[in-house]
Design a protein around this motif. Structure first.
Motif, PDB file in Angstrom:
ATOM      1  N   HIS A 153       0.537  23.488 -14.753  1.00 27.98           N
ATOM      2  CA  HIS A 153       0.420  22.381 -15.695  1.00 27.98           C
ATOM      3  C   HIS A 153       1.570  21.405 -15.507  1.00 27.98           C
ATOM      4  O   HIS A 153       2.574  21.705 -14.840  1.00 27.98           O
ATOM      5  N   LEU A 154       1.442  20.232 -16.145  1.00 29.86           N
ATOM      6  CA  LEU A 154       2.493  19.221 -16.143  1.00 29.86           C
ATOM      7  C   LEU A 154       3.380  19.358 -17.375  1.00 29.86           C
ATOM      8  O   LEU A 154       2.909  19.742 -18.454  1.00 29.86           O
ATOM      9  N   THR A 155       4.654  19.005 -17.221  1.00 27.39           N
ATOM     10  CA  THR A 155       5.520  18.834 -18.383  1.00 27.39           C
ATOM     11  C   THR A 155       5.336  17.417 -18.922  1.00 27.39           C
ATOM     12  O   THR A 155       4.778  16.537 -18.254  1.00 27.39           O
ATOM     13  N   ALA A 156       5.848  17.204 -20.131  1.00 25.89           N
ATOM     14  CA  ALA A 156       5.753  15.872 -20.728  1.00 25.89           C
ATOM     15  C   ALA A 156       6.528  14.849 -19.904  1.00 25.89           C
ATOM     16  O   ALA A 156       6.080  13.712 -19.720  1.00 25.89           O
ATOM     17  N   ALA A 157       7.689  15.252 -19.376  1.00 16.23           N
ATOM     18  CA  ALA A 157       8.478  14.325 -18.564  1.00 16.23           C
ATOM     19  C   ALA A 157       7.770  13.985 -17.261  1.00 16.23           C
ATOM     20  O   ALA A 157       7.760  12.827 -16.826  1.00 16.23           O
ATOM     21  N   GLN A 158       7.168  14.987 -16.634  1.00 15.13           N
ATOM     22  CA  GLN A 158       6.416  14.725 -15.408  1.00 15.13           C
ATOM     23  C   GLN A 158       5.239  13.797 -15.690  1.00 15.13           C
ATOM     24  O   GLN A 158       4.991  12.836 -14.946  1.00 15.13           O
ATOM     25  N   ALA A 159       4.517  14.061 -16.781  1.00 10.42           N
ATOM     26  CA  ALA A 159       3.361  13.234 -17.123  1.00 10.42           C
ATOM     27  C   ALA A 159       3.781  11.798 -17.419  1.00 10.42           C
ATOM     28  O   ALA A 159       3.145  10.837 -16.962  1.00 10.42           O
ATOM     29  N   GLY A 160       4.860  11.633 -18.191  1.00 10.74           N
ATOM     30  CA  GLY A 160       5.325  10.282 -18.512  1.00 10.74           C
ATOM     31  C   GLY A 160       5.760   9.514 -17.283  1.00 10.74           C
ATOM     32  O   GLY A 160       5.489   8.318 -17.146  1.00 10.74           O
ATOM     33  N   SER A 161       6.423  10.211 -16.353  1.00  9.50           N
ATOM     34  CA  SER A 161       6.871   9.545 -15.129  1.00  9.50           C
ATOM     35  C   SER A 161       5.699   9.174 -14.228  1.00  9.50           C
ATOM     36  O   SER A 161       5.698   8.122 -13.594  1.00  9.50           O
ATOM     37  N   VAL A 166      -1.690   8.041 -22.960  1.00  6.51           N
ATOM     38  CA  VAL A 166      -1.949   8.904 -24.114  1.00  6.51           C
ATOM     39  C   VAL A 166      -1.691  10.348 -23.693  1.00  6.51           C
ATOM     40  O   VAL A 166      -2.520  10.963 -23.020  1.00  6.51           O
ATOM     41  N   PRO A 167      -0.546  10.928 -24.073  1.00  8.37           N
ATOM     42  CA  PRO A 167      -0.309  12.339 -23.748  1.00  8.37           C
ATOM     43  C   PRO A 167      -1.130  13.242 -24.663  1.00  8.37           C
ATOM     44  O   PRO A 167      -1.338  12.931 -25.838  1.00  8.37           O
ATOM     45  N   PHE A 168      -1.607  14.354 -24.119  1.00  6.32           N
ATOM     46  CA  PHE A 168      -2.402  15.290 -24.922  1.00  6.32           C
ATOM     47  C   PHE A 168      -2.337  16.665 -24.273  1.00  6.32           C
ATOM     48  O   PHE A 168      -1.588  16.892 -23.337  1.00  6.32           O
ATOM     49  N   HIS A 169      -3.107  17.614 -24.794  1.00  4.85           N
ATOM     50  CA  HIS A 169      -3.167  18.988 -24.299  1.00  4.85           C
ATOM     51  C   HIS A 169      -1.794  19.656 -24.406  1.00  4.85           C
ATOM     52  O   HIS A 169      -1.325  20.293 -23.465  1.00  4.85           O
ATOM     53  N   PHE A 170      -1.168  19.528 -25.590  1.00  3.04           N
ATOM     54  CA  PHE A 170       0.137  20.133 -25.830  1.00  3.04           C
ATOM     55  C   PHE A 170      -0.024  21.643 -26.008  1.00  3.04           C
ATOM     56  O   PHE A 170      -0.973  22.110 -26.631  1.00  3.04           O
ATOM     57  N   ASN A 190       6.854  16.148 -31.925  1.00  6.31           N
ATOM     58  CA  ASN A 190       7.613  14.931 -31.621  1.00  6.31           C
ATOM     59  C   ASN A 190       8.523  15.103 -30.406  1.00  6.31           C
ATOM     60  O   ASN A 190       8.822  14.122 -29.715  1.00  6.31           O
ATOM     61  N   GLU A 191       8.973  16.336 -30.135  1.00  9.57           N
ATOM     62  CA  GLU A 191       9.818  16.566 -28.969  1.00  9.57           C
ATOM     63  C   GLU A 191       9.070  16.218 -27.678  1.00  9.57           C
ATOM     64  O   GLU A 191       9.615  15.569 -26.782  1.00  9.57           O
ATOM     65  N   LEU A 192       7.806  16.668 -27.598  1.00 11.48           N
ATOM     66  CA  LEU A 192       7.015  16.353 -26.408  1.00 11.48           C
ATOM     67  C   LEU A 192       6.736  14.862 -26.323  1.00 11.48           C
ATOM     68  O   LEU A 192       6.807  14.264 -25.242  1.00 11.48           O
ATOM     69  N   ARG A 193       6.406  14.253 -27.448  1.00 12.36           N
ATOM     70  CA  ARG A 193       6.113  12.816 -27.435  1.00 12.36           C
ATOM     71  C   ARG A 193       7.346  12.007 -27.021  1.00 12.36           C
ATOM     72  O   ARG A 193       7.245  11.049 -26.241  1.00 12.36           O
ATOM     73  N   GLU A 194       8.506  12.369 -27.543  1.00 11.09           N
ATOM     74  CA  GLU A 194       9.723  11.639 -27.203  1.00 11.09           C
ATOM     75  C   GLU A 194      10.083  11.826 -25.730  1.00 11.09           C
ATOM     76  O   GLU A 194      10.496  10.865 -25.054  1.00 11.09           O
ATOM     77  N   ALA A 201      10.420   9.313 -20.388  1.00 15.34           N
ATOM     78  CA  ALA A 201      10.075   9.297 -18.958  1.00 15.34           C
ATOM     79  C   ALA A 201       9.225   8.080 -18.620  1.00 15.34           C
ATOM     80  O   ALA A 201       9.414   7.448 -17.572  1.00 15.34           O
ATOM     81  N   PHE A 202       8.310   7.714 -19.509  1.00 15.52           N
ATOM     82  CA  PHE A 202       7.444   6.561 -19.259  1.00 15.52           C
ATOM     83  C   PHE A 202       8.258   5.265 -19.228  1.00 15.52           C
ATOM     84  O   PHE A 202       7.955   4.349 -18.459  1.00 15.52           O
ATOM     85  N   ARG A 203       9.320   5.198 -20.029  1.00 14.86           N
ATOM     86  CA  ARG A 203      10.172   3.997 -20.045  1.00 14.86           C
ATOM     87  C   ARG A 203      11.227   4.029 -18.943  1.00 14.86           C
ATOM     88  O   ARG A 203      12.018   3.094 -18.814  1.00 14.86           O
ATOM     89  N   GLY A 204      11.254   5.109 -18.166  1.00 15.46           N
ATOM     90  CA  GLY A 204      12.216   5.205 -17.080  1.00 15.46           C
ATOM     91  C   GLY A 204      13.580   5.688 -17.510  1.00 15.46           C
ATOM     92  O   GLY A 204      14.549   5.578 -16.754  1.00 15.46           O
ATOM     93  N   GLN A 205      13.689   6.247 -18.699  1.00 13.80           N
ATOM     94  CA  GLN A 205      14.964   6.726 -19.219  1.00 13.80           C
ATOM     95  C   GLN A 205      15.197   8.201 -18.902  1.00 13.80           C
ATOM     96  O   GLN A 205      16.263   8.730 -19.198  1.00 13.80           O
ATOM     97  N   LEU A 206      14.202   8.853 -18.322  1.00 14.54           N
ATOM     98  CA  LEU A 206      14.313  10.272 -18.008  1.00 14.54           C
ATOM     99  C   LEU A 206      13.579  10.519 -16.705  1.00 14.54           C
ATOM    100  O   LEU A 206      12.397  10.189 -16.575  1.00 14.54           O
TER     101      LEU A 206
END
Length: 343
Positions: free
Chosen positions: A288-296, A307-311, A320-324, A329-334
């Motif tokens: 599976h993907l992590t939230a950071a991998q998915a956002g990047s 739209v992140p899902f399948h938590f 909120n930890e996964l969403r943040e 990552a999506f904004r390029g900060q991680l």
């Protein structure tokens, strides 16, 4: 631009994966995945004409029986698409029921199923109610450019992903968006009506600019315009809407490249974000993907509204930890270290 496709998660981010896409100007909808559908109103289910299944793990295929239950006895045809072995899985689910009375039905509910064997090959078969859903009309199909469905103004493409088994990602693309300006119709004293559908089809088919187009004036009279003159006056023509869907894929360079290519420029990008980056090793073991991998990945694809899902349920009190993490990552900060491979 008024969107033609209206996608929505059927369940919350911890529930079974399934995205319902309603079509604005048609009595029609499609599904990405067949998780639990019981939160979806029957009237919406009866609009479904195409279903795209990523793979047949239970949380992605559990809703198959409910879909059949609601559509049985109706004159309907639904197209199903899935990965290798999908025909056998559909056949096995249908074979679990007794169909001894269906030959007397007035209607013939039909499933046309297609399994993707490779990037270039597929196999299809038909299952009809009146024949007890026996497999019929099996044939091989050639695939090109990842296209599973190609219609007048939409395509659905796939990519093959690694979930320790073949898993499909999907992208729904409107070919062109033709937006009619009502104020321009008023200025020309033209009346909205069926002739506008003919105009839109002419634009979508790329007919020559000097093609004559009949338009209806208020009061009933017809007048004729050149296609390019009419298009330049009453319509805004732009790149169409895109909806991408990716779930259940391990992070590695090949998957990452395919996910980014599939989701490139998507207006809405539904992408799994199962674990936090602190559990990256666990995510890799479970494919599976992590939230950071998915956002990047969504960032690399330049998706507009991811739209992140399948938590994972272990984050039930820490959503909120996964969403943040995803948003950073999506904004390029991680930049999670595994993502640096191959991108």
């Amino acid at each position: 631009m008024k969107p033609v496709f209206h996608p929505e998660l059927i369940n919350d981010v911890f529930g079974d994966p399934a995205v319902y896409v309603d079509f604005l100007f048609e009595k029609r909808a499609l599904l990405f995945d067949l998780g639990d559908l019981r939160n979806l109103a029957t009237r919406k289910i009866l609009r479904i004409r195409d279903v795209f299944v990523s793979h047949a793990h239970m949380d992605h295929f559990f809703g198959f029986d409910w879909l059949i239950r609601l559509c049985l006895g109706r004159e309907m045809r639904i197209r199903l698409f899935g990965p290798a072995r999908f025909l056998g899985q559909v056949e096995a689910r249908l074979a679990g029921y007794t169909w001894n009375l269906v030959e007397n039905y007035d209607t013939d509910f039909t499933l046309d199923a297609t399994e993707v064997l490779s990037d270039t090959r597929a196999r299809s078969a038909r299952f009809r109610c009146r024949t007890g859903f026996r497999r019929e009309n099996e044939r091989e199909l050639a695939l090109s450019d990842g296209v599973l469905l190609d219609e007048e103004n939409l395509t659905v493409r796939f990519c093959l992903l690694d979930h320790k088994i073949p898993c499909l990602g999907f992208a729904l693309q409107e070919k062109l968006h033709v937006n009619i300006w009502k104020n321009r119709l008023d200025e020309l004293d033209l009346e909205p009506g069926p002739w506008l559908q003919g105009f839109k089809r002419a634009v979508l088919h790329g007919l020559p600019g000097n093609t004559p187009m009949a338009a209806r004036r208020r009061g009933g009279d017809e007048t004729t315009y050149r296609l390019d003159d009419l298009a330049g006056t009453i319509a805004h023509i732009s790149t169409g809407q895109k909806v991408a869907y990716v779930t259940d894929a391990v992070f590695h360079p090949a998957n990452a490249e395919r996910i980014v290519g599939l989701g490139k420029g998507a207006d809405q990008f539904f992408i799994e974000a199962v674990f936090g980056d602190e559990l990256a090793e666990r995510a890799a073991r479970k494919f599976h993907l992590t939230a950071a991998q998915a956002g990047s990945l969504a960032r690399c694809a330049k998706a507009k509204f991811p739209v992140p899902f399948h938590f994972s349920p272990i984050y039930h009190d820490r959503e909120n930890e996964l969403r943040e993490e995803f948003e950073r990552a999506f904004r390029g900060q991680l930049n999670p270290s595994p993502l640096q491979q191959g991108l």
